[in-house]
Design a protein around this motif. Structure first.
Motif, PDB file in Angstrom:
ATOM      1  N   ARG A   1       0.818  -1.070  -0.048  1.00  0.00           N
ATOM      2  CA  ARG A   1       0.051  -0.021  -0.098  1.00  0.00           C
ATOM      3  C   ARG A   1       0.910   1.304   0.000  1.00  0.00           C
ATOM      4  O   ARG A   1       1.903   1.209   0.326  1.00  0.00           O
ATOM      5  N   SER A   2       0.356   2.180  -0.324  1.00  0.00           N
ATOM      6  CA  SER A   2       1.094   3.691  -0.384  1.00  0.00           C
ATOM      7  C   SER A   2       1.746   3.972   0.702  1.00  0.00           C
ATOM      8  O   SER A   2       0.994   3.993   1.843  1.00  0.00           O
ATOM      9  N   SER A   3       2.905   4.519   0.998  1.00  0.00           N
ATOM     10  CA  SER A   3       3.458   5.188   2.006  1.00  0.00           C
ATOM     11  C   SER A   3       2.552   6.378   2.406  1.00  0.00           C
ATOM     12  O   SER A   3       2.801   6.899   3.684  1.00  0.00           O
ATOM     13  N   HIS A   4       1.839   6.774   1.645  1.00  0.00           N
ATOM     14  CA  HIS A   4       0.865   7.868   1.988  1.00  0.00           C
ATOM     15  C   HIS A   4      -0.457   7.676   2.676  1.00  0.00           C
ATOM     16  O   HIS A   4      -1.210   8.307   3.258  1.00  0.00           O
ATOM     17  N   SER A   5      -0.759   6.390   2.940  1.00  0.00           N
ATOM     18  CA  SER A   5      -1.919   5.847   3.724  1.00  0.00           C
ATOM     19  C   SER A   5      -1.769   6.121   4.932  1.00  0.00           C
ATOM     20  O   SER A   5      -0.695   6.064   5.580  1.00  0.00           O
TER      21      SER A   5
ATOM     22  N   VAL B   1      -3.413   4.711 -12.533  1.00  0.00           N
ATOM     23  CA  VAL B   1      -2.462   5.145 -11.965  1.00  0.00           C
ATOM     24  C   VAL B   1      -2.336   6.747 -12.354  1.00  0.00           C
ATOM     25  O   VAL B   1      -2.341   7.681 -11.476  1.00  0.00           O
TER      26      VAL B   1
ATOM     27  N   GLU C   1      -4.810  -1.596  -1.718  1.00  0.00           N
ATOM     28  CA  GLU C   1      -3.553  -2.297  -1.607  1.00  0.00           C
ATOM     29  C   GLU C   1      -3.369  -3.042  -3.099  1.00  0.00           C
ATOM     30  O   GLU C   1      -4.349  -3.196  -3.935  1.00  0.00           O
TER      31      GLU C   1
ATOM     32  N   CYS D   1      -7.596   1.949   2.833  1.00  0.00           N
ATOM     33  CA  CYS D   1      -6.211   1.923   1.744  1.00  0.00           C
ATOM     34  C   CYS D   1      -6.701   0.718   0.600  1.00  0.00           C
ATOM     35  O   CYS D   1      -7.589   0.068   0.903  1.00  0.00           O
TER      36      CYS D   1
ATOM     37  N   THR E   1      -3.147  10.001 -10.329  1.00  0.00           N
ATOM     38  CA  THR E   1      -2.199  11.258 -10.008  1.00  0.00           C
ATOM     39  C   THR E   1      -2.234  12.366 -10.704  1.00  0.00           C
ATOM     40  O   THR E   1      -1.772  13.344 -10.307  1.00  0.00           O
TER      41      THR E   1
ATOM     42  N   ARG F   1      -1.846  -6.319 -12.086  1.00  0.00           N
ATOM     43  CA  ARG F   1      -2.033  -5.814 -11.248  1.00  0.00           C
ATOM     44  C   ARG F   1      -3.356  -6.548 -10.502  1.00  0.00           C
ATOM     45  O   ARG F   1      -4.740  -6.328 -11.057  1.00  0.00           O
TER      46      ARG F   1
END
Length: 73
Positions: free
Chosen positions: A17-21, A62, A29, A27, A66, A38
């Motif tokens: 999962r994102s480090s921004h979670s 993605v 995953e 979240c 973004t 994916r």
């Protein structure tokens, strides 16, 4: 591509999962498959079916996220 129906722990997948979670558990995953596709799942429901996306569709997803393509209106 056929829908993915396996339980994640049984399939031996590595989910990230994102480090921004945040710590709230809300979240998304992601797990990579050998063919480049994916899987996406809700971290609150890890045993529910995952959404399978081919490599190109995942990249487009993605990019859209973004660049604000899924921003609340």
């Amino acid at each position: 591509m056929k829908p993915y129906r396996g339980a994640a722990p049984a399939a031996g997948l590595s989910w990230i999962r994102s480090s921004h979670s945040g710590a709230n558990g809300d979240c998304v995953e992601v797990a990579a498959l050998p063919d480049g596709s994916r899987l996406l799942r809700d971290s609150k429901r890890p045993h529910s079916p995952a959404i399978a996306l081919g490599a190109g569709l995942f990249d487009a997803f993605v990019r859209s996220v973004t660049t604000g393509g899924f921003a609340a209106r």
